[in-house]
Every structure is written in C-alpha cells, then in structure tokens.
Motif scaffolding. Structure first.
Motif, PDB file in Angstrom:
ATOM      1  N   MET A  71       0.846  -1.159   0.000  1.00  0.00           N
ATOM      2  CA  MET A  71       0.000   0.000   0.000  1.00  0.00           C
ATOM      3  C   MET A  71       0.900   1.234   0.000  1.00  0.00           C
ATOM      4  SD  MET A  71      -2.812   0.988   2.908  1.00  0.00           S
ATOM      5  CE  MET A  71      -1.751   1.468   4.242  1.00  0.00           C
ATOM      6  N   THR A  72       0.601   2.156  -0.884  1.00  0.00           N
ATOM      7  CA  THR A  72       1.400   3.380  -0.953  1.00  0.00           C
ATOM      8  C   THR A  72       0.566   4.626  -0.691  1.00  0.00           C
ATOM      9  OG1 THR A  72       1.052   3.512  -3.336  1.00  0.00           O
ATOM     10  CG2 THR A  72       3.057   2.399  -2.581  1.00  0.00           C
ATOM     11  N   GLY A  73      -0.724   4.429  -0.412  1.00  0.00           N
ATOM     12  CA  GLY A  73      -1.576   5.571  -0.152  1.00  0.00           C
ATOM     13  C   GLY A  73      -2.883   5.146   0.481  1.00  0.00           C
ATOM     14  N   ALA A  74      -3.637   6.137   0.913  1.00  0.00           N
ATOM     15  CA  ALA A  74      -4.935   5.877   1.536  1.00  0.00           C
ATOM     16  C   ALA A  74      -5.818   7.105   1.363  1.00  0.00           C
ATOM     17  CB  ALA A  74      -4.764   5.576   3.020  1.00  0.00           C
ATOM     18  N   THR A  75      -7.117   6.862   1.295  1.00  0.00           N
ATOM     19  CA  THR A  75      -8.103   7.930   1.259  1.00  0.00           C
ATOM     20  C   THR A  75      -9.020   7.766   2.456  1.00  0.00           C
ATOM     21  OG1 THR A  75      -8.050   8.050  -1.147  1.00  0.00           O
ATOM     22  CG2 THR A  75      -9.979   8.986  -0.061  1.00  0.00           C
TER      23      THR A  75
ATOM     24  N   HIS B 225       1.439   2.498  12.100  1.00  0.00           N
ATOM     25  CA  HIS B 225       2.383   1.827  12.984  1.00  0.00           C
ATOM     26  C   HIS B 225       2.628   0.417  12.461  1.00  0.00           C
ATOM     27  CE1 HIS B 225       1.956   5.103  15.837  1.00  0.00           C
ATOM     28  NE2 HIS B 225       0.639   4.981  15.711  1.00  0.00           N
ATOM     29  N   ARG B 226       3.895   0.116  12.222  1.00  0.00           N
ATOM     30  CA  ARG B 226       4.269  -1.201  11.701  1.00  0.00           C
ATOM     31  C   ARG B 226       4.510  -2.198  12.832  1.00  0.00           C
ATOM     32  NH1 ARG B 226       8.561   0.077   6.878  1.00  0.00           N
ATOM     33  NH2 ARG B 226       6.963   0.122   5.275  1.00  0.00           N
ATOM     34  N   THR B 227       4.402  -3.471  12.518  1.00  0.00           N
ATOM     35  CA  THR B 227       4.666  -4.519  13.498  1.00  0.00           C
ATOM     36  C   THR B 227       6.122  -4.489  13.957  1.00  0.00           C
ATOM     37  OG1 THR B 227       5.056  -6.101  11.713  1.00  0.00           O
ATOM     38  CG2 THR B 227       2.839  -6.052  12.662  1.00  0.00           C
ATOM     39  N   SER B 228       7.011  -3.922  13.150  1.00  0.00           N
ATOM     40  CA  SER B 228       8.429  -3.817  13.503  1.00  0.00           C
ATOM     41  C   SER B 228       8.684  -2.734  14.551  1.00  0.00           C
ATOM     42  CB  SER B 228       9.253  -3.503  12.255  1.00  0.00           C
ATOM     43  OG  SER B 228       8.927  -2.216  11.758  1.00  0.00           O
ATOM     44  N   GLY B 229       7.673  -1.892  14.802  1.00  0.00           N
ATOM     45  CA  GLY B 229       7.837  -0.783  15.738  1.00  0.00           C
ATOM     46  C   GLY B 229       8.065   0.545  15.045  1.00  0.00           C
ATOM     47  N   ASP B 230       8.368   0.530  13.747  1.00  0.00           N
ATOM     48  CA  ASP B 230       8.541   1.762  12.975  1.00  0.00           C
ATOM     49  C   ASP B 230       7.183   2.404  12.705  1.00  0.00           C
ATOM     50  OD1 ASP B 230      11.275   1.316  12.820  1.00  0.00           O
ATOM     51  OD2 ASP B 230      11.141   0.316  10.880  1.00  0.00           O
TER      52      ASP B 230
ATOM     53  N   PRO C 122       5.236   7.819   2.232  1.00  0.00           N
ATOM     54  CA  PRO C 122       6.594   7.971   1.708  1.00  0.00           C
ATOM     55  C   PRO C 122       7.254   6.631   1.381  1.00  0.00           C
ATOM     56  CG  PRO C 122       6.568   8.395   4.061  1.00  0.00           C
ATOM     57  CD  PRO C 122       5.139   8.220   3.629  1.00  0.00           C
ATOM     58  N   GLU C 123       6.708   5.532   1.893  1.00  0.00           N
ATOM     59  CA  GLU C 123       7.206   4.197   1.580  1.00  0.00           C
ATOM     60  C   GLU C 123       6.052   3.213   1.653  1.00  0.00           C
ATOM     61  OE1 GLU C 123       9.309   2.496   5.351  1.00  0.00           O
ATOM     62  OE2 GLU C 123       9.820   4.624   5.198  1.00  0.00           O
ATOM     63  N   ALA C 124       6.152   2.135   0.886  1.00  0.00           N
ATOM     64  CA  ALA C 124       5.073   1.146   0.835  1.00  0.00           C
ATOM     65  C   ALA C 124       4.968   0.371   2.153  1.00  0.00           C
ATOM     66  CB  ALA C 124       5.317   0.179  -0.311  1.00  0.00           C
ATOM     67  N   VAL C 125       3.738   0.039   2.526  1.00  0.00           N
ATOM     68  CA  VAL C 125       3.462  -0.758   3.715  1.00  0.00           C
ATOM     69  C   VAL C 125       2.507  -1.875   3.292  1.00  0.00           C
ATOM     70  CG1 VAL C 125       2.487  -0.739   6.040  1.00  0.00           C
ATOM     71  CG2 VAL C 125       3.689   1.270   5.204  1.00  0.00           C
ATOM     72  N   THR C 126       2.825  -3.108   3.638  1.00  0.00           N
ATOM     73  CA  THR C 126       1.932  -4.218   3.305  1.00  0.00           C
ATOM     74  C   THR C 126       0.879  -4.354   4.400  1.00  0.00           C
ATOM     75  OG1 THR C 126       3.335  -5.835   4.413  1.00  0.00           O
ATOM     76  CG2 THR C 126       3.762  -5.454   2.080  1.00  0.00           C
ATOM     77  N   PRO C 127      -0.323  -4.817   4.064  1.00  0.00           N
ATOM     78  CA  PRO C 127      -1.385  -4.950   5.069  1.00  0.00           C
ATOM     79  C   PRO C 127      -0.965  -5.798   6.273  1.00  0.00           C
ATOM     80  CG  PRO C 127      -2.326  -5.141   2.884  1.00  0.00           C
ATOM     81  CD  PRO C 127      -0.822  -5.121   2.718  1.00  0.00           C
ATOM     82  N   GLY C 128      -0.183  -6.846   6.063  1.00  0.00           N
ATOM     83  CA  GLY C 128       0.259  -7.700   7.162  1.00  0.00           C
ATOM     84  C   GLY C 128       1.281  -7.041   8.068  1.00  0.00           C
ATOM     85  N   ASP C 129       1.842  -5.936   7.620  1.00  0.00           N
ATOM     86  CA  ASP C 129       2.863  -5.216   8.379  1.00  0.00           C
ATOM     87  C   ASP C 129       2.265  -4.091   9.237  1.00  0.00           C
ATOM     88  OD1 ASP C 129       5.499  -4.629   9.161  1.00  0.00           O
ATOM     89  OD2 ASP C 129       5.774  -3.201   7.527  1.00  0.00           O
ATOM     90  N   ILE C 130       0.948  -3.906   9.180  1.00  0.00           N
ATOM     91  CA  ILE C 130       0.295  -2.814   9.902  1.00  0.00           C
ATOM     92  C   ILE C 130      -0.166  -3.298  11.275  1.00  0.00           C
ATOM     93  CG2 ILE C 130      -1.625  -1.189   9.928  1.00  0.00           C
ATOM     94  CD1 ILE C 130      -1.527  -1.248   6.852  1.00  0.00           C
ATOM     95  N   ARG C 131       0.364  -2.662  12.316  1.00  0.00           N
ATOM     96  CA  ARG C 131      -0.039  -2.955  13.692  1.00  0.00           C
ATOM     97  C   ARG C 131      -1.196  -2.062  14.110  1.00  0.00           C
ATOM     98  NH1 ARG C 131       1.855  -0.605  18.528  1.00  0.00           N
ATOM     99  NH2 ARG C 131       3.499   0.344  17.315  1.00  0.00           N
ATOM    100  N   GLY C 132      -1.207  -0.822  13.614  1.00  0.00           N
ATOM    101  CA  GLY C 132      -2.269   0.115  13.965  1.00  0.00           C
ATOM    102  C   GLY C 132      -2.179   1.367  13.127  1.00  0.00           C
ATOM    103  N   VAL C 133      -3.244   2.170  13.163  1.00  0.00           N
ATOM    104  CA  VAL C 133      -3.321   3.408  12.390  1.00  0.00           C
ATOM    105  C   VAL C 133      -3.899   4.497  13.290  1.00  0.00           C
ATOM    106  CG1 VAL C 133      -4.410   4.513  10.406  1.00  0.00           C
ATOM    107  CG2 VAL C 133      -3.652   2.153  10.228  1.00  0.00           C
ATOM    108  N   GLN C 134      -3.359   5.703  13.170  1.00  0.00           N
ATOM    109  CA  GLN C 134      -3.881   6.867  13.891  1.00  0.00           C
ATOM    110  C   GLN C 134      -4.131   7.973  12.892  1.00  0.00           C
ATOM    111  OE1 GLN C 134      -0.602   7.315  16.773  1.00  0.00           O
ATOM    112  NE2 GLN C 134      -2.224   7.422  18.320  1.00  0.00           N
TER     113      GLN C 134
END
Length: 64
Positions: free
Chosen positions: A1-5, A23-28, A47-59
């Motif tokens: 994922m490189t963007g969101a609406t 927030h990524r599962t890696s802590g980044d 600014p960088e791609a994030v895969t759905p499985g790498d997402i821990r949370g969103v604010q």
C-alpha cells in the motif's frame, strides 16, 4: 500500500491538514499528511510502501 483515502470529514474541516500515522509490526511508524478537500476527503501518499500484514495500527489526527 502506498496511499490511503479517508472520507467523511464534516464541512468545518474543509482545507484542514490531517496527519496519518501507520504503525508497523516492527515498531517503525510511517507518517503522511494531507488536506481535507471540499468533498470531505483526505488523500494520503505514504513515503514508503506498507503491506497490510505489516500494519499494527493506524492513527488519524486533525492538525491545529
């Protein structure tokens, strides 16, 4: 994922700046900002791609 609406912002939010934190599962954290358009939507480009499985949370926050 490189963007969101994100949609559904009320009229008083037009032209407000919004911050999206992914927030990524890696802590980044990946951060993007966007402005709310006249239709109540904010379109974010990460600014960088994030895969759905790498997402821990969103604010999401309106900036003053």
């Amino acid at each position: 994922m490189t963007g969101a609406t994100v949609s559904g912002f009320p009229d008083p939010c037009d032209d407000r700046q919004v911050r999206l934190l992914v927030h990524r599962t890696s802590g980044d954290t990946v951060e993007a900002t966007a402005r709310v358009d006249d239709d109540g939507r904010a379109n974010f480009t990460l600014p960088e791609a994030v895969t759905p499985g790498d997402i821990r949370g969103v604010q999401l926050a309106l900036r003053p």
